[in-house]
Design a protein around this motif. Structure first.
Motif, short mmCIF file in Angstrom:
data_model
loop_
_atom_site.label_atom_id
_atom_site.label_comp_id
_atom_site.label_asym_id
_atom_site.label_seq_id
_atom_site.Cartn_x
_atom_site.Cartn_y
_atom_site.Cartn_z
N UNK A 206 35.23 -25.63 -55.15
CA UNK A 206 36.17 -24.57 -54.81
C UNK A 206 37.05 -24.96 -53.63
N UNK A 207 36.46 -25.61 -52.63
CA UNK A 207 37.24 -26.08 -51.48
C UNK A 207 38.21 -27.17 -51.92
N UNK A 208 37.78 -28.04 -52.80
CA UNK A 208 38.65 -29.11 -53.29
C UNK A 208 39.85 -28.52 -54.04
N UNK A 212 43.93 -28.60 -53.18
CA UNK A 212 44.91 -29.06 -54.16
C UNK A 212 46.01 -28.03 -54.38
N UNK A 213 45.66 -26.75 -54.26
CA UNK A 213 46.63 -25.68 -54.47
C UNK A 213 47.46 -25.38 -53.23
N UNK A 271 56.30 -28.86 -57.00
CA UNK A 271 55.47 -27.90 -56.25
C UNK A 271 54.48 -27.16 -57.14
N UNK A 272 54.46 -27.47 -58.44
CA UNK A 272 53.57 -26.79 -59.37
C UNK A 272 52.26 -27.56 -59.52
N UNK A 327 37.31 -17.33 -57.69
CA UNK A 327 37.21 -16.38 -56.58
C UNK A 327 37.05 -17.12 -55.25
N UNK A 328 36.15 -18.09 -55.23
CA UNK A 328 35.95 -18.85 -54.00
C UNK A 328 37.22 -19.64 -53.63
N UNK A 329 37.82 -20.31 -54.61
CA UNK A 329 39.01 -21.12 -54.33
C UNK A 329 40.14 -20.27 -53.75
N UNK A 330 40.32 -19.05 -54.28
CA UNK A 330 41.39 -18.19 -53.78
C UNK A 330 41.15 -17.77 -52.33
#
Length: 356
Positions: A206-208, A212-213, A271-272, A327-330
């Motif tokens: 999720x952190x990775x 990336x985002x 940017x996508x 959820x975690x990544x967001x």
């Protein structure tokens, strides 16, 4: 702005004042509490009259309906639809089971739809933590499922999805899948420790993904069906938690339009960041489409792209494995932007103006 280190738990805590990360961690406990609640909840329904199930709600409260539709829609003998608006579709009548769902109980669109469904003679059930919806359900003698309060609606997905699933199972319209739920709960317990703030980025997917985002426009792809609702969940979680734009689309439809749109303007395409969610339950032709699209069709596109496979054996486990990662990544993405993932100031501003 101070550079954020996602492996510094104190920095994460400083930005996460309302403990959104803690709410995400407790998803298995939410689902277990909901299962226990539903063991003591009876279903009041004339099943013989039900020709359609319509779940009416907005935002985080409607997500449970999307998950239900994509999880059991292929085995339920009647259509399961989700309504996001003030009014009821024209077909709603006494042969429709309308489940009004609002975590706060005060969502004005849901209250309006509830009243129209009642006027049309629909069979009604309400799911809420309180508010006006609970008051109206008690006043009208409508079956009411009362869920715990105190969370943001989007952080209460376990409290909202499990009652929906249990209701359609108790009605006899859908068979119980006890083993799938048990597998899902165990998988979520295992995964959350891999994704939690204390897990280092080198081993924390999720952190990775958040890294990336960061600085990119997320574009979440999925298959129509099981992962469709999860891709939309990723989009809305990134919108609300990280306060940034995100978009979602599904195969095979996106192969008939969106894939042509990765050429210009190049400065925007750069940017996508595309993330394709995949499941072993995807149609075999869709699995092939994802592979060809990601490895060949978009090979020369200047966007970032990656594929994320669901974990687990059952459909339910695979759905929630992807949901938990998103959820975690967001939430981590919010911290990277120096934001608290809980407040939704613009939504509150809009509600205030509407009330005025």
């Amino acid at each position: 702005m101070k550079r954020i280190n996602l492996d510094d738990v104190s920095q994460l805590q400083a930005h996460d004042a309302a403990d959104m990360l803690g709410a995400i961690y407790k998803l298995p406990e939410q689902m277990e509490l909901a299962l226990d609640l539903m063991k003591r909840t009876a279903v009041s329904l004339d099943r013989s009259r039900v020709k359609t199930i319509l779940i009416t709600g907005l935002g985080g409260s409607a997500v449970g309906g999307d998950l239900l539709r994509t999880y059991v829609g292929d085995t339920c003998p009647v259509p399961i639809l989700v309504n996001r608006g003030y009014t009821m579709p024209s077909y709603v009548g006494d042969d429709t089971w309308v489940i009004a769902i609002s975590y706060s109980g005060n969502t004005e669109e849901t209250l309006s739809a509830y009243e129209e469904a009642k006027a049309r003679g629909a069979q009604l059930t309400a799911i809420t933590s309180g508010g006006e919806l609970a008051e109206r359900a008690r006043r009208d003698g409508v079956p009411l499922v009362s869920v715990p309060s105190g969370l943001q609606p989007r952080a209460a997905v376990g409290h909202l999805f499990v009652p929906l699933l249990s209701l359609v199972q108790k009605s006899g319209l859908v068979a119980e899948r006890v083993e799938e739920m048990e597998e899902t709960l165990q998988l979520l317990r295992d995964m959350r420790d891999e994704l939690a703030p204390t897990a280092q980025t080198a081993h924390n997917l999720a952190k990775q993904i958040a890294l990336r985002l960061h600085g990119k426009i997320p574009l979440i792809h999925s298959s129509t069906g099981l992962t469709e609702a999860i891709a939309y969940r990723w989009k809305t979680q990134i919108n609300e938690n990280a306060q940034t734009l995100a978009f979602a689309h599904s195969y095979p439809e996106l192969n008939h339009n969106e894939i042509v749109g990765f050429d210009v303007p190049s400065e925007l395409i750069e940017r996508v960041e595309v993330i394709a969610l995949s499941s072993t339950f995807d149609h075999p032709r869709v699995q092939k489409r994802i592979s060809i699209t990601m490895s060949e069709v978009l090979a020369d596109a200047r966007c970032g792209r990656s594929q994320l496979a669901a974990r687990g054996e059952s459909a339910l486990a695979q759905m929630f494995s992807l949901l938990l990662i998103g959820d975690y990544a967001s939430a981590y993405l919010a911290v990277l932007y120096g934001l608290d993932p809980t407040p939704v100031v613009k939504i509150e501003q809009l509600k205030k103006r509407l009330a005025d």
